[in-house]
Design a protein around this motif. Structure first.
Motif, PDB file in Angstrom:
ATOM      1  N   PHE A  96      24.475  12.328 -26.150  1.00 34.71           N
ATOM      2  CA  PHE A  96      25.412  12.936 -25.221  1.00 34.71           C
ATOM      3  C   PHE A  96      26.530  13.659 -25.963  1.00 34.71           C
ATOM      4  CE2 PHE A  96      23.393   9.495 -23.017  1.00 34.71           C
ATOM      5  CZ  PHE A  96      23.131  10.014 -21.754  1.00 34.71           C
TER       6      PHE A  96
ATOM      7  N   ARG B  14      19.907   5.393 -31.763  1.00 35.94           N
ATOM      8  CA  ARG B  14      19.495   4.754 -30.520  1.00 35.94           C
ATOM      9  C   ARG B  14      18.444   5.611 -29.802  1.00 35.94           C
ATOM     10  NH1 ARG B  14      23.928   4.072 -25.874  1.00 35.94           N
ATOM     11  NH2 ARG B  14      23.529   6.310 -25.818  1.00 35.94           N
ATOM     12  N   ALA B  15      18.684   6.912 -29.787  1.00 35.63           N
ATOM     13  CA  ALA B  15      17.719   7.793 -29.126  1.00 35.63           C
ATOM     14  C   ALA B  15      16.379   7.751 -29.858  1.00 35.63           C
ATOM     15  CB  ALA B  15      18.256   9.222 -29.078  1.00 35.63           C
TER      16      ALA B  15
ATOM     17  N   MET C 158      18.172   5.698 -21.467  1.00 37.59           N
ATOM     18  CA  MET C 158      17.512   4.938 -22.527  1.00 37.59           C
ATOM     19  C   MET C 158      16.376   4.079 -21.980  1.00 37.59           C
ATOM     20  SD  MET C 158      18.795   6.093 -25.141  1.00 37.59           S
ATOM     21  CE  MET C 158      17.633   5.184 -26.119  1.00 37.59           C
TER      22      MET C 158
ATOM     23  N   THR D  76      16.667  -9.608 -23.713  1.00 35.70           N
ATOM     24  CA  THR D  76      16.606  -8.154 -23.521  1.00 35.70           C
ATOM     25  C   THR D  76      16.921  -7.787 -22.076  1.00 35.70           C
ATOM     26  OG1 THR D  76      15.300  -6.201 -23.996  1.00 35.70           O
ATOM     27  CG2 THR D  76      14.123  -8.032 -22.985  1.00 35.70           C
TER      28      THR D  76
ATOM     29  N   GLU E  16      28.138  -1.161 -19.374  1.00 35.27           N
ATOM     30  CA  GLU E  16      28.824  -0.394 -20.399  1.00 35.27           C
ATOM     31  C   GLU E  16      28.733   1.101 -20.159  1.00 35.27           C
ATOM     32  OE1 GLU E  16      30.536  -1.516 -23.328  1.00 35.27           O
ATOM     33  OE2 GLU E  16      30.617  -3.297 -22.072  1.00 35.27           O
ATOM     34  N   ASN E  17      27.578   1.553 -19.753  1.00 36.78           N
ATOM     35  CA  ASN E  17      27.423   2.980 -19.481  1.00 36.78           C
ATOM     36  C   ASN E  17      26.139   3.208 -18.704  1.00 36.78           C
ATOM     37  OD1 ASN E  17      27.140   5.839 -19.616  1.00 36.78           O
ATOM     38  ND2 ASN E  17      28.595   5.801 -21.291  1.00 36.78           N
TER      39      ASN E  17
ATOM     40  N   ALA F 286      23.924   6.287 -19.708  1.00 34.52           N
ATOM     41  CA  ALA F 286      23.238   6.095 -20.979  1.00 34.52           C
ATOM     42  C   ALA F 286      22.120   5.059 -20.823  1.00 34.52           C
ATOM     43  CB  ALA F 286      24.222   5.653 -22.059  1.00 34.52           C
TER      44      ALA F 286
ATOM     45  N   ASN G 285      30.710  -2.466 -25.909  1.00 33.41           N
ATOM     46  CA  ASN G 285      30.908  -3.883 -26.188  1.00 33.41           C
ATOM     47  C   ASN G 285      29.635  -4.588 -26.618  1.00 33.41           C
ATOM     48  OD1 ASN G 285      33.781  -4.377 -25.736  1.00 33.41           O
ATOM     49  ND2 ASN G 285      33.322  -3.598 -23.689  1.00 33.41           N
ATOM     50  N   LEU G 286      28.615  -3.810 -26.960  1.00 36.08           N
ATOM     51  CA  LEU G 286      27.434  -4.396 -27.598  1.00 36.08           C
ATOM     52  C   LEU G 286      27.503  -4.055 -29.085  1.00 36.08           C
ATOM     53  CD1 LEU G 286      24.544  -3.638 -25.070  1.00 36.08           C
ATOM     54  CD2 LEU G 286      25.611  -5.826 -25.562  1.00 36.08           C
TER      55      LEU G 286
ATOM     56  N   ARG H  78      20.657  -7.913 -21.748  1.00 31.57           N
ATOM     57  CA  ARG H  78      21.222  -6.740 -22.426  1.00 31.57           C
ATOM     58  C   ARG H  78      21.073  -5.498 -21.571  1.00 31.57           C
ATOM     59  NH1 ARG H  78      19.096  -8.767 -27.224  1.00 31.57           N
ATOM     60  NH2 ARG H  78      17.228  -7.508 -26.971  1.00 31.57           N
TER      61      ARG H  78
ATOM     62  N   ALA I  98      13.787   4.874 -29.215  1.00 30.64           N
ATOM     63  CA  ALA I  98      12.874   4.968 -28.073  1.00 30.64           C
ATOM     64  C   ALA I  98      11.567   5.645 -28.472  1.00 30.64           C
ATOM     65  CB  ALA I  98      13.544   5.724 -26.930  1.00 30.64           C
TER      66      ALA I  98
ATOM     67  N   LYS J 244      18.588  -1.960 -29.788  1.00 26.43           N
ATOM     68  CA  LYS J 244      17.575  -2.792 -29.137  1.00 26.43           C
ATOM     69  C   LYS J 244      17.392  -2.439 -27.654  1.00 26.43           C
ATOM     70  CE  LYS J 244      17.319  -7.324 -30.562  1.00 26.43           C
ATOM     71  NZ  LYS J 244      17.975  -8.618 -30.935  1.00 26.43           N
ATOM     72  N   ILE J 245      18.430  -1.877 -27.047  1.00 22.11           N
ATOM     73  CA  ILE J 245      18.275  -1.437 -25.658  1.00 22.11           C
ATOM     74  C   ILE J 245      17.119  -0.442 -25.537  1.00 22.11           C
ATOM     75  CG2 ILE J 245      19.340  -0.061 -23.815  1.00 22.11           C
ATOM     76  CD1 ILE J 245      20.500  -2.765 -23.859  1.00 22.11           C
ATOM     77  N   ALA J 246      16.962   0.381 -26.570  1.00 20.70           N
ATOM     78  CA  ALA J 246      15.898   1.373 -26.512  1.00 20.70           C
ATOM     79  C   ALA J 246      14.518   0.724 -26.537  1.00 20.70           C
ATOM     80  CB  ALA J 246      16.034   2.364 -27.665  1.00 20.70           C
TER      81      ALA J 246
ATOM     82  N   HIS K  96      13.882  -1.980 -25.016  1.00 18.46           N
ATOM     83  CA  HIS K  96      13.767  -2.815 -23.822  1.00 18.46           C
ATOM     84  C   HIS K  96      12.511  -2.502 -23.006  1.00 18.46           C
ATOM     85  CE1 HIS K  96      14.732  -4.875 -20.137  1.00 18.46           C
ATOM     86  NE2 HIS K  96      14.542  -3.750 -19.493  1.00 18.46           N
TER      87      HIS K  96
ATOM     88  N   ARG L 268      28.227   8.325 -25.491  1.00 22.09           N
ATOM     89  CA  ARG L 268      28.049   7.270 -24.500  1.00 22.09           C
ATOM     90  C   ARG L 268      27.313   6.096 -25.124  1.00 22.09           C
ATOM     91  NH1 ARG L 268      28.265   8.398 -18.936  1.00 22.09           N
ATOM     92  NH2 ARG L 268      29.111  10.457 -18.500  1.00 22.09           N
ATOM     93  N   LEU L 269      28.033   5.342 -25.929  1.00 19.24           N
ATOM     94  CA  LEU L 269      27.431   4.135 -26.491  1.00 19.24           C
ATOM     95  C   LEU L 269      27.711   2.961 -25.574  1.00 19.24           C
ATOM     96  CD1 LEU L 269      28.381   4.614 -30.232  1.00 19.24           C
ATOM     97  CD2 LEU L 269      26.078   4.642 -29.273  1.00 19.24           C
ATOM     98  N   PHE L 270      27.027   1.846 -25.827  1.00 18.73           N
ATOM     99  CA  PHE L 270      27.356   0.609 -25.116  1.00 18.73           C
ATOM    100  C   PHE L 270      28.428  -0.081 -25.952  1.00 18.73           C
ATOM    101  CE2 PHE L 270      22.705   1.330 -24.405  1.00 18.73           C
ATOM    102  CZ  PHE L 270      22.872   1.934 -23.173  1.00 18.73           C
TER     103      PHE L 270
ATOM    104  N   ARG M 169      17.700  11.325 -25.590  1.00 12.61           N
ATOM    105  CA  ARG M 169      18.777  12.273 -25.831  1.00 12.61           C
ATOM    106  C   ARG M 169      20.012  11.597 -26.378  1.00 12.61           C
ATOM    107  NH1 ARG M 169      21.688  14.031 -20.256  1.00 12.61           N
ATOM    108  NH2 ARG M 169      23.121  14.980 -21.733  1.00 12.61           N
TER     109      ARG M 169
END
Ligand SMILES: Nc1ncnc2c1ncn2[C@@H]1O[C@H](COP(=O)(O)OP(=O)(O)OP(=O)(O)O)[C@@H](O)[C@H]1O
Ligand SMILES: [Mg+2]
Lengths: 328, 293, 260
Positions: free
Chosen positions: C84, C164-165, A195, A177, A187-188, A191, C92-93, A180, C168, C100-102, C104, C88-90, C82
């Protein structure tokens, strides 16, 4: 489908690596591998460490550092002082070199992180040069003449296991994680931040990890080549490392490793034509950027699934469009 | 106090060289957001062209003009062959390409003329002017550097503010999309920018040859980087900023050499860079821009 | 109970006052619309709420606590997430990794565990994956969980951003033109999904949208922004007949007004 540490592919890979380690060791002992091949083998390992470590900063996190040789210099000088002047064992010197470089990474990271893109690049280049000039001005470490007569502690055992460990640590970081979070920044950034990713923290972590392993590579370098000078770690060196990472594909560890191997071999072949070598090297760089700016691998990694898919595709069994997670 | 004024004069002549190179960096960055790492090597080529011409017996001014013309063409060729296709590519790819072009010019230089240092012919026998009973020395070469630099700077200001191509350059640098919609030929404008910037670097190369007498294929690396520092200090993309940045950097370096150790000189330039980047990243004369969300 | 209160919020860019003296109040569990012509300052309000921009003046309080001056990631931790306007996605993930970033910020294992692959790492990753897959099921993206985000079609990218939002687990969800670029059928599905999400996750939603059918259809209350100022506030029925609002939209019949 739980992934585990002792999975079949992991064991297979470990076995392969151990076989390579053992055979090479036998070759070195028996003299089948002469000094020339040994030199290049060691250079490949050092370059792999440098490439994957810079990849943490430039590839994974998307920051743009072009002063990596500065961290290498700290590792080289730090460790050499430990063994030569202070009489510490090599293991301790390696740790001091790497930790010293990591601290420098932290110090460089914190103030420069507000900068983006080109500006960050130039700032890191500046830091790299400042580190070099500071070393140049320290009489204790030989000034411009550098340090000579460093004991050759770097042997096959050290270099093999440290290279494998470096790649493993960085890969494990990247596929967690925390890794990531770094990739999300690349990547952004906006964002990622909205997040919940503390972007400053992860940029500093990336810089610190990258610098740590660059320091390790520097320490191995110093204790293999007997001698180090400030000019060894100028920005030409930084650019060399950058080229590994960019040609291999920013964000791809596999790419970094492949291009570190390939380019080291290429420069070995061109050794006798030193002048031509740089011309070819630079043309290669320009052409690759024009034809494939994302580098050899893009952000893709080697995976068994990828190999299987590639095999299917090549043998005509594959259905649908090719997937970029394969080796190519 | 004598040391101060002496170093001020030395610094202004060194700074003039930085300023001339920095102008090309800043113009190119302003127009296509590219740090043209090969720019320092164009300056090296300029020095060699000047070297060739003067050893053929040409005078200073013809040699200077020839060198500027040759490098203007070289700059345009580099842009067309290496950079043009990458205008939409990721920034890092463009920067790497620029580094590649830089390596290419250096290594081709070594292949063509050898790595050894060449001695520039003595176009101006050195004349020293003693000021304040010899406490401060100004050479005629230093005066030539400063005068040529100021004249070129004025010429550049005229081109940028009074001519059609200059207006096009400013328009493209402000907003390339809009400029294109207004019927400006962006490609030609970018070419012109490279031509002008490279010609100025060539002039710097010839002047340095005349001043220090020694040239080699790697001579462009450090001044190139430092000129970039100068451009950033002045606010990249801002033409008067590059001029002021170049002169300031020259003076600061000379003062550090005069009062401290010349070994620290290179570190000072980069330390200045980092301080500026952190305190005011847009440079002394630049304005801030932020990404829209 | 009041979840969010915005007081006298202003933001200037140089001479341009993009948001001026905006007051808003959101109660827990409400679904509120924020509408206004192009360039009215709607996205800027979102950027202020999420800490992407710092306000020139005014205050934002979440559950009575000011969040002005906090970093975006801190605001996210306090419960605002939020989407956008320009996705605004990631890229290349994978789809699952994006979600899963949310998670984190609630990660249960540290860097050392990750590097040494301690049991905590495997457990933490499994938990995140499971939660993520559950969520993707709701958004009908589960079958694409291993695709790279950049390879999704546009409508699914929009959906993934919302997922994704949501991951969280925010108390306040801000959606910036979620239906932009969608066809009527996709829009209808999206409306259902937003309703469903709100009922099942008891979440407060603030929504920017140019599609008036959507806004009028699901929002309980609407704020209208014009030239950075709130010119009207009320139920959809009230807004439809508000003279100022009609003027702001240049006399267009607002039930057909569409933005870019
Ligand atoms: N970072 C910025 N710098 C300068 N001006 C900005 C910035 N962000 C927004 N603006 C300006 O602020 C005003 C409001 O913009 P905003 O994006 O908030 O409008 P909006 O209501 O979301 O419009 P749309 O419906 O087109 O999305 C516009 O005039 C815009 O140009
Ligand atoms: Mg908007």
């Amino acid at each position: 489908m739980k992934k585990m540490f002792f999975s079949l592919p992991n064991l297979l890979m470990a076995l392969l690596l151990l076989a390579f380690y053992g055979l090479t060791y036998a070759g070195l002992e028996q003299g089948w591998i002469d000094d020339y091949y040994k030199l290049n083998l060691f250079l490949i390992c050092i370059n792999i460490i440098l490439a994957v470590s810079l990849n943490v900063i430039n590839g994974m996190t998307g920051q743009f550092s072009i002063g990596h040789a500065g961290f290498m210099a700290i590792g080289a000088y730090g460790s050499a002082v430990m063994t030569m002047k202070l009489g510490f064992p090599f293991g301790a010197a390696l740790i001091v070199g790497a930790v010293g470089a990591a601290l420098a990474g932290l110090i460089v990271g914190i103030p420069t992180l507000r900068l983006k893109g080109d500006y960050l690049a130039i700032a890191t280049l500046g830091f790299g040069e400042i580190i070099r000039v500071i070393i140049l001005n320290i009489e204790y470490v030989g000034g411009a003449a550098g340090l000579n007569g460093i004991a050759q502690y770097t042997n096959w055992h050290w270099i093999f296991f440290l290279t494998v460990a470096t790649v493993l640590v960085i890969k494990n970081f990247m596929t967690s994680t925390h890794g990531r979070a770094c990739i999300a920044i690349r990547e952004n950034e906006i964002a990622a931040e909205t997040m919940g990713v503390d972007i400053t923290r992860y940029k500093v972590i990336a810089f610190t990890i990258g610098a740590f392993f660059a320091g390790l590579a520097g320490a191995l370098h110093a204790h293999y080549f007997y001698t180090i000078q400030p000019t060894t770690f100028g920005f030409m060196k930084s650019f060399d490392i950058l080229v590994f990472v960019v040609l291999g594909g920013l964000g791809s560890l596999t790419g970094s490793i492949l291009s570190a191997i390939g380019l080291t071999v290429l420069s070995a072949f061109l050794q006798d034509y030193a002048e031509l070598r740089m011309v070819i090297y630079s043309l290669l760089l320009i052409i690759v950027m024009l034809v494939r700016p994302q580098g050899l691998m893009g952000t893709a990694e080697f995976s068994y699934r990828g190999v299987a898919k590639l095999y299917d595709r090549l043998s005509g069994k594959g259905r649908g469009p090719g997937n970029d997670t394969a080796v190519g | 106090m004598e040391v101060f004024f002496q170093q001020l004069i030395n610094g202004l002549s060194l700074g003039s060289i930085y300023a001339l190179i920095a102008l090309g960096y800043t113009m190119v960055y302003g127009i296509i957001r590219l740090i043209n790492f090969a720019h320092g090597d164009v300056y090296m080529v300029g020095a060699y062209v000047g070297f060739w011409a003067t050893t053929q017996g040409w005078g200073f001014l013809p040699a200077l003009l020839l060198s500027m013309v040759v490098c203007a063409v070289l700059g345009m060729v580099i842009e067309r062959l290496a950079y043009k296709r990458l205008r939409e590519a990721p920034r890092i790819a463009v920067l790497i390409t620029a580094i590649g072009v830089s390596f290419f010019l250096e290594s081709t230089g070594v292949l063509a003329v050898g790595a050894k240092v060449r001695t520039f012919p003595n176009v101006f026998p050195e004349v020293k002017f003693q000021l304040f009973n010899g406490a401060i020395v100004v050479t005629n070469r230093q005066l030539v550097i400063m005068v040529v630099t100021v004249l070129l700077m004025l010429l550049l200001q005229y081109i940028v503010h009074r001519t059609k191509i200059g207006k096009a350059m400013r328009a493209v640098s402000h907003d390339a999309q809009a400029a294109m919609l207004m019927g400006i030929n962006v490609n030609n404008t970018v070419s012109a920018t490279f031509a002008i910037g490279s010609a100025l670097a060539a002039a710097a190369g010839v002047l340095v040859g005349v001043y220090y007498n020694a040239i080699n294929p790697y001579m462009g690396i450090m001044p190139g980087l430092k000129a970039f520092v100068a451009a950033v200090v002045g606010g990249i993309g801002v033409i008067p900023g590059a001029f002021v940045g170049g002169l300031s950097l020259g003076v600061i370096e000379a003062l550090v050499s005069g009062y401290g150790s010349s070994l620290w000189r290179d570190a000072v330039a980069f330390a200045l860079l980092i301080i500026i980047l952190i305190v005011k990243p847009s440079g002394l004369f630049g304005s801030n821009a932020r990404e829209k969300v | 109970m009041i979840l969010l209160s915005v007081n006298h919020l202003s933001k200037s860019f140089g001479g341009l006052k993009a948001v001026s003296a905006v007051n808003m109040e959101l109660r827990m569990g409400e679904l509120v619309g924020l509408i206004g012509p192009n360039g009215a300052g709607k996205t800027t309000v979102f950027n202020l709420l999420t800490g992407v921009y710092q306000p020139t003046e005014g205050d934002i309080a979440l559950r009575r606590q000011s969040i002005v001056g906090l970093k975006p990631w801190q605001i996210n931790q306090r419960g605002i997430a939020r989407t956008f306007q320009n996705i605004r996605l990631f890229n290349n993930l994978t789809v699952l990794e994006n979600v899963k970033i949310a998670y984190h910020q609630h990660a249960s294992y540290g860097i050392a565990s990750a590097i040494l692959r301690l049991p905590g790492f495997y457990k933490g990753e499994d938990d995140m994956s499971q939660k993520g897959i559950e969520l993707l099921k709701i958004f009908k993206l589960e079958h694409k969980k291993d695709e790279l985000a950049k390879n999704l079609p546009y409508g699914e990218q929009r959906r993934l951003e919302i997922a994704r939002a949501m991951a969280a687990q925010p108390q306040l969800l801000l959606l910036d033109e979620p239906a932009a670029g969608m066809n009527p059928q996709e829009t209808a599905e999206l409306m259902d999904m937003i309703r469903w999400v709100r009922q099942n996750f008891d979440m407060t939603i603030l929504l920017i949208e140019h599609d008036m059918a959507l806004v009028m259809g699901i929002c309980e209350r609407i704020y209208v922004l014009d030239y950075g100022q709130i010119i009207a506030e009320g139920t959809p029925a009230e807004i439809k007949s508000n003279r100022k609002v009609i003027e702001a939209y240049l006399g267009e019949d607002i039930s057909h007004a569409h933005g870019s």
